[in-house]
Design a protein around this motif. Sequence first.
Motif, mmCIF file in Angstrom:
data_model
loop_
_atom_site.group_PDB
_atom_site.id
_atom_site.type_symbol
_atom_site.label_atom_id
_atom_site.label_comp_id
_atom_site.label_asym_id
_atom_site.label_seq_id
_atom_site.Cartn_x
_atom_site.Cartn_y
_atom_site.Cartn_z
ATOM 1 N N ARG A 86 18.947 -16.477 -18.442
ATOM 2 C CA ARG A 86 19.483 -16.248 -17.092
ATOM 3 C C ARG A 86 20.927 -16.722 -16.988
ATOM 4 N N ALA A 87 21.241 -17.832 -17.649
ATOM 5 C CA ALA A 87 22.620 -18.340 -17.646
ATOM 6 C C ALA A 87 23.562 -17.357 -18.334
ATOM 7 N N TRP A 88 23.105 -16.744 -19.421
ATOM 8 C CA TRP A 88 23.928 -15.740 -20.103
ATOM 9 C C TRP A 88 24.211 -14.566 -19.185
ATOM 10 N N ARG A 89 23.229 -14.162 -18.397
ATOM 11 C CA ARG A 89 23.457 -13.062 -17.453
ATOM 12 C C ARG A 89 24.551 -13.406 -16.453
ATOM 13 N N ARG A 90 24.549 -14.645 -15.993
ATOM 14 C CA ARG A 90 25.570 -15.093 -15.044
ATOM 15 C C ARG A 90 26.914 -15.272 -15.732
ATOM 16 N N HIS A 91 26.890 -15.717 -16.971
ATOM 17 C CA HIS A 91 28.103 -16.064 -17.712
ATOM 18 C C HIS A 91 28.880 -14.823 -18.145
#
Length: 173
Positions: A86-91
């Motif tokens: 999920r962090a990669w999606r935001r990043h």
Amino acid sequence: MGIRDGRLVAVAYTGGEPAAVSFDDLLAVHWSMLVRVAGRVSPPGMRDDVLQEAVTLAWRRWDTYDAERGSVRSWMIAIVADRARRAWRRHRVWHPLSDDLHVAPADSEIRADVERAIAALPARQRLAVQLRYYVDLPVAEIAEVMRCAAGTVSSTLHDARATLRSALGDEYR
């Protein structure tokens, strides 16, 4: 699952006898592994945020843990992996080198090429490679984390290695 008295949240079986274990104790036992996983699968600079989200979620969802589906460690690693995804999606920005890399080729140029090739893998292959070759989890535990059969993990790793060989060329064999 067990005792739900304040911080007592699990029942550990040692020699057939149940013993109360706190969430903090479980976290302490698995903390170094969770840090390694988060360092490998999180976007650069977001390891601590991913860990905080994962631990908070594990605490809130402790009652969903099912010992028949896998170990506490695998369950916690799966939560870390999900929070990192999920962090990669935001990043949405890829920085090929990570300060938290535990296993890496000696030459920084080779390291950068390998990291870029791993980053280009599909998400499932990338997770399997990171958990197997950088975090050193056995295939059976990766299967628990990825919620699939061990044979699927082996096949995924095989496909990932083939893709990496193709991407890196003969000079890295």
